[in-house]
Structures are given as structure tokens and as C-alpha cells.
Scaffold this motif. Structure first.
Motif, PDB file in Angstrom:
ATOM      1  N   UNK A 141       0.824  -1.209   0.000  1.00  9.60           N
ATOM      2  CA  UNK A 141       0.000   0.000   0.000  1.00  9.60           C
ATOM      3  C   UNK A 141       0.857   1.258   0.000  1.00  9.60           C
ATOM      4  N   UNK A 142       1.954   1.234   0.753  1.00  8.15           N
ATOM      5  CA  UNK A 142       2.871   2.377   0.801  1.00  8.15           C
ATOM      6  C   UNK A 142       3.450   2.646  -0.591  1.00  8.15           C
ATOM      7  N   UNK A 143       3.893   1.593  -1.265  1.00  9.54           N
ATOM      8  CA  UNK A 143       4.462   1.752  -2.602  1.00  9.54           C
ATOM      9  C   UNK A 143       3.391   2.184  -3.600  1.00  9.54           C
ATOM     10  N   UNK A 144       2.186   1.637  -3.492  1.00  8.88           N
ATOM     11  CA  UNK A 144       1.107   2.029  -4.384  1.00  8.88           C
ATOM     12  C   UNK A 144       0.795   3.515  -4.236  1.00  8.88           C
ATOM     13  N   UNK A 145       0.771   4.000  -3.003  1.00  7.79           N
ATOM     14  CA  UNK A 145       0.519   5.421  -2.753  1.00  7.79           C
ATOM     15  C   UNK A 145       1.628   6.296  -3.346  1.00  7.79           C
ATOM     16  N   UNK A 146       2.824   5.723  -3.514  1.00  4.88           N
ATOM     17  CA  UNK A 146       3.954   6.456  -4.089  1.00  4.88           C
ATOM     18  C   UNK A 146       4.022   6.291  -5.611  1.00  4.88           C
ATOM     19  N   UNK A 147       2.981   5.697  -6.200  1.00  4.63           N
ATOM     20  CA  UNK A 147       2.909   5.610  -7.649  1.00  4.63           C
ATOM     21  C   UNK A 147       3.301   4.274  -8.260  1.00  4.63           C
ATOM     22  N   UNK A 148       3.547   3.283  -7.436  1.00  2.39           N
ATOM     23  CA  UNK A 148       3.897   1.955  -7.944  1.00  2.39           C
ATOM     24  C   UNK A 148       2.630   1.223  -8.371  1.00  2.39           C
ATOM     25  N   UNK A 149       2.727   0.510  -9.475  1.00  2.00           N
ATOM     26  CA  UNK A 149       1.639  -0.341  -9.941  1.00  2.00           C
ATOM     27  C   UNK A 149       1.766  -1.694  -9.249  1.00  2.00           C
ATOM     28  N   UNK A 150       0.661  -2.231  -8.770  1.00  2.32           N
ATOM     29  CA  UNK A 150       0.675  -3.524  -8.089  1.00  2.32           C
ATOM     30  C   UNK A 150       0.380  -4.629  -9.098  1.00  2.32           C
ATOM     31  N   UNK A 151       1.248  -5.631  -9.125  1.00  2.51           N
ATOM     32  CA  UNK A 151       1.010  -6.818  -9.943  1.00  2.51           C
ATOM     33  C   UNK A 151       1.025  -8.027  -9.026  1.00  2.51           C
TER      34      UNK A 151
END
Length: 153
Positions: A141-151
């Protein structure tokens, strides 16, 4: 007036007491990577199936080949049964180390490791170079909030 100040003081104290665990949790999050990559991807592995674990590594490798290491930032995050991928002695250990040297980051859930330790009676060793994070799902969630796409292959 005294009752108001007392009640105000108590409510303020209770409010700060309730917020302090949130502040502590935020402080414990792993730092975000400095990256200028055009593509940012977080790969989730939460499955014990060796096929899916290998698939996650295949996807990371394919993204590196397709975009080039300088154009893609990849972090593989393991939690739950997927943590086995990052345990020392896993059949993919040498491949993970090779991917680390190419710039792929690997993060392991401390919550899961603690639960494994309780059930096993000892703490399993994690591959050297894998970053421990307080909660794997929280890291995603932290990375997603920083613009990372989740796969999640």
C-alpha cells in the motif's frame, strides 16, 4: 471553567494517546526508494505455490528485459505463505541474489516471520539482502501510494 479545562485536557490527552500508535507505525515504515524510473512496479507474492513464486521472479526478469534496468523500478514483496520464497535455502536463492544485483528489491513481512517463528519454535533465516518490512501488505500500500503499480501474477 475548571471542569471545561479538565475535560479539554483529558480529551486532548486521550486523542494524542490514540494517535501515537499511528505515528509510531508511520515511523516504522521502510523508506521509499529514490528512483527516477519511468515505470514503478511492486510484485506481490503471498502464495506458497512454487509455480507462482517462480512466476513472480519471471515477471520481474521480463520487466527488466523489456524496459531496461534504468527504466523500471521493481520491488517484490512477500507475506503470508509467500514468505517461503525469501527464506534461506529456497531453490530460487541464487536467482534472487542475481536479481538483487540487477536492481530488483525484495521485501519480507516481519509479521509473517514472527508468526512462522511462533509455529516453528525458531526464526527461519531470510536470504541476505532481503529488506524486512513491518507488514508486507502495508508495504504494498505504501508503494502504491507512491505511484507503484501492483502486480500479483
Amino acid at each position: 471553567m475548571m471542569k471545561f479545562l479538565t475535560r479539554s485536557f483529558i480529551l486532548g490527552w486521550l486523542f494524542s494517546l490514540l494517535l501515537s500508535p499511528l505515528a509510531m507505525a508511520a515511523e516504522q515504515e521502510a523508506p521509499l526508494p529514490d528512483t527516477f524510473a519511468a515505470h514503478k512496479v511492486v510484485l506481490q507474492i503471498s502464495d506458497t505455490d512454487p509455480f507462482k513464486q517462480t512466476l513472480v521472479l519471471n515477471v520481474a526478469g521480463n520487466l527488466m528485459k523489456y524496459y531496461g534496468p534504468e527504466n523500471v523500478d521493481i520491488e517484490v514483496v512477500a507475506f503470508g505463505p509467500g514468505l517461503r520464497l525469501m527464506m534461506k535455502g529456497n531453490v530460487n536463492t541464487s536467482r534472487i541474489k542475481s536479481m538483487m544485483s540487477a536492481g530488483v528489491r525484495f521485501s519480507a513481512c516481519q509479521n509473517t516471520l514472527n508468526n512462522f517463528a511462533k509455529k516453528l519454535g525458531y526464526t527461519p533465516e531470510i536470504i541476505q539482502g532481503v529488506q524486512m518490512v513491518p507488514a508486507g501488505a502495508g508495504r504494498i500500500l505504501q508503494l502504491n501510494a507512491a505511484g507503484y503499480q501492483i502486480l500479483k501474477p
